[in-house]
Scaffold this active site. Structure first.
Site, PDB file in Angstrom:
ATOM      1  N   SER A  37       0.866  -1.175   0.000  1.00  9.93           N
ATOM      2  CA  SER A  37       0.000   0.000   0.000  1.00  9.93           C
ATOM      3  C   SER A  37       0.902   1.222   0.000  1.00  9.93           C
ATOM      4  CB  SER A  37      -0.871   0.008   1.261  1.00  9.93           C
ATOM      5  OG  SER A  37      -1.478   1.268   1.451  1.00  9.93           O
ATOM      6  N   TYR A  51      -1.162  -1.048  10.323  1.00  5.67           N
ATOM      7  CA  TYR A  51      -1.341  -1.282   8.889  1.00  5.67           C
ATOM      8  C   TYR A  51      -0.131  -0.752   8.115  1.00  5.67           C
ATOM      9  CZ  TYR A  51      -3.341  -1.124   4.205  1.00  5.67           C
ATOM     10  OH  TYR A  51      -3.555  -1.286   2.866  1.00  5.67           O
ATOM     11  N   LYS A  55       2.634  -2.956   5.989  1.00  7.06           N
ATOM     12  CA  LYS A  55       2.868  -2.738   4.561  1.00  7.06           C
ATOM     13  C   LYS A  55       4.311  -2.344   4.289  1.00  7.06           C
ATOM     14  CE  LYS A  55      -1.138  -3.996   3.195  1.00  7.06           C
ATOM     15  NZ  LYS A  55      -1.298  -5.233   2.423  1.00  7.06           N
ATOM     16  N   ILE A  84      -8.422   2.475  -3.798  1.00  2.04           N
ATOM     17  CA  ILE A  84      -9.154   1.660  -4.768  1.00  2.04           C
ATOM     18  C   ILE A  84     -10.541   1.396  -4.203  1.00  2.04           C
ATOM     19  CG2 ILE A  84      -9.243  -0.541  -5.985  1.00  2.04           C
ATOM     20  CD1 ILE A  84      -6.238  -0.533  -6.042  1.00  2.04           C
ATOM     21  N   THR A  86     -12.964  -0.653  -3.255  1.00  3.84           N
ATOM     22  CA  THR A  86     -13.139  -2.074  -2.945  1.00  3.84           C
ATOM     23  C   THR A  86     -14.247  -2.260  -1.906  1.00  3.84           C
ATOM     24  OG1 THR A  86     -11.570  -2.002  -1.115  1.00  3.84           O
ATOM     25  CG2 THR A  86     -10.672  -2.498  -3.324  1.00  3.84           C
TER      26      THR A  86
END
Length: 163
Positions: A37, A51, A55, A84, A86
């Site tokens: 990411s 997170y 990443k 994105i 999603t």
């Protein structure tokens, strides 16, 4: 934190561990792609430390694996997408909140929009093709120019308030 580490880092490493012998045995050279990411390079936003750390760990692991497996004919790459559209994004809240998030955070990208999954998918298809046979390592950014901007984290943090 354990759940994030298990999904975002350990899961990728376990996939590589279990597929590497097949990648090495592949006649035309195998390709392994780890999903990262932009948070791994930019840092994340409020409430996203683990997170971003995971990443970043993915990116470093991919670089090291790319170096170690290149001579064996295996390309190891990481792809770092920007925003994105999603299902995970749609789980953030109501439809109205999701639309506002996609617009506001998309506008913080240099291209002033978010991506659709197919746009990242097209790059992944290219990356595993013979046309990308001299590419390994990464991260390779599919981010609408988000890495060119510095205000993205400021836009995202408004959506993640510590509770």
């Amino acid at each position: 934190w354990e759940g994030s580490i298990n999904i975002h880092f350990k899961g990728m490493m376990n996939c590589f561990r279990h597929t590497r012998k097949y990648l090495i045995a592949s006649e035309r050279g195998g390709v392994f792609i780890g999903l990262s990411s932009i948070a791994g390079s930019l840092g994340g936003h409020s409430n996203a430390a683990i997170y971003a750390i995971c990443k970043s760990a993915v990116d470093m692991a991919i670089k090291q694996l790319a170096l170690e497996y290149a001579e064996l004919g295996v390309r190891v790459c990481s792809v770092a997408p920007g925003l994105i559209n999603t299902p995970a994004i749609h789980s953030l809240g109501s439809e109205e909140q999701t639309k506002r998030f996609l617009k506001d955070v998309g506008d913080a990208h240099a291209m002033k929009r978010h991506a659709e999954p197919s746009e990242c998918g097209e790059f992944l298809a290219f990356l595993v093709s013979e046309r990308a046979s001299f590419m390994t390592g990464g991260p390779f950014f599919v981010d609408g120019g988000a890495m060119l901007r510095t205000s993205l984290g400021d836009t995202i943090k408004n959506y993640f308030v510590r509770k």
